[in-house]
Design a protein around this motif. Sequence first.
Motif, PDB file in Angstrom:
ATOM      1  N   PRO A  13       0.832  -1.206   0.000  1.00 12.83           N
ATOM      2  CA  PRO A  13       0.000   0.000   0.000  1.00 12.83           C
ATOM      3  C   PRO A  13       0.871   1.263   0.000  1.00 12.83           C
ATOM      4  O   PRO A  13       2.085   1.201   0.229  1.00 12.83           O
ATOM      5  N   LEU A  14       0.247   2.393  -0.234  1.00 12.56           N
ATOM      6  CA  LEU A  14       0.959   3.665  -0.315  1.00 12.56           C
ATOM      7  C   LEU A  14       1.814   3.916   0.929  1.00 12.56           C
ATOM      8  O   LEU A  14       2.963   4.352   0.820  1.00 12.56           O
ATOM      9  N   ASP A  15       1.298   3.608   2.097  1.00 15.93           N
ATOM     10  CA  ASP A  15       2.055   3.826   3.335  1.00 15.93           C
ATOM     11  C   ASP A  15       3.343   2.994   3.339  1.00 15.93           C
ATOM     12  O   ASP A  15       4.405   3.470   3.731  1.00 15.93           O
ATOM     13  N   PHE A  16       3.260   1.740   2.890  1.00 21.76           N
ATOM     14  CA  PHE A  16       4.436   0.887   2.802  1.00 21.76           C
ATOM     15  C   PHE A  16       5.456   1.487   1.835  1.00 21.76           C
ATOM     16  O   PHE A  16       6.645   1.549   2.133  1.00 21.76           O
ATOM     17  N   ILE A  17       4.995   1.924   0.683  1.00 21.61           N
ATOM     18  CA  ILE A  17       5.875   2.501  -0.342  1.00 21.61           C
ATOM     19  C   ILE A  17       6.578   3.743   0.206  1.00 21.61           C
ATOM     20  O   ILE A  17       7.795   3.914   0.031  1.00 21.61           O
ATOM     21  N   ASN A  18       5.840   4.598   0.878  1.00 26.07           N
ATOM     22  CA  ASN A  18       6.418   5.840   1.413  1.00 26.07           C
ATOM     23  C   ASN A  18       7.467   5.600   2.491  1.00 26.07           C
ATOM     24  O   ASN A  18       8.377   6.404   2.649  1.00 26.07           O
TER      25      ASN A  18
END
Length: 176
Positions: A13-18
């Motif tokens: 998810p976006l949080d993981f990527i960031n």
Amino acid sequence: MRHLTTSYHPETPLDFINHNPSTMLTRLAARAIVLRGNQILMLYTKRYHDYSLPGGGVDDGEHIEQGLIRELLEETGAQVIGDVIPFGLYQEYRPWRRDGFESVNMLSYCYVCNIADELGETQFEAHEINNGMVPVWMDIDAAVQHNLDTMANSNKKGLSIERETFLLKLIKQELL
């Protein structure tokens, strides 16, 4: 090239990527859209029981359009003739647990192109042969429905089927 969409796999998810940029690989890919009426040139992969656009990773130092022409030739035996026209960029984040990476930012550059009438001999890589990959001309509606059925009913579906089905629907909507 226009941006079509960005897709996040549930494991990336976006949080993981960031929070994990140092463990993410960016990979460029080129994908071919070859149409003849309502027929589209596809790759059927027995292992995943799905249809996908011909194409794949762009080599280091290779221009994206050169990669497209090379991949199309390798996977279908097709000789590109005429214009190669940009269609759009599909961006996706998904797991990639190899070579010290945890995820991949896959940038799939899609192009419409014309090919010679006859397909030549394929030059598949070993993993493509092992996966049972074969080029086929397919009715686009049948390809969409097949992939939707595979997503709903198969436990062997691959990570790319959502991308491929999204692209097929968009191709039908915009080009046919």
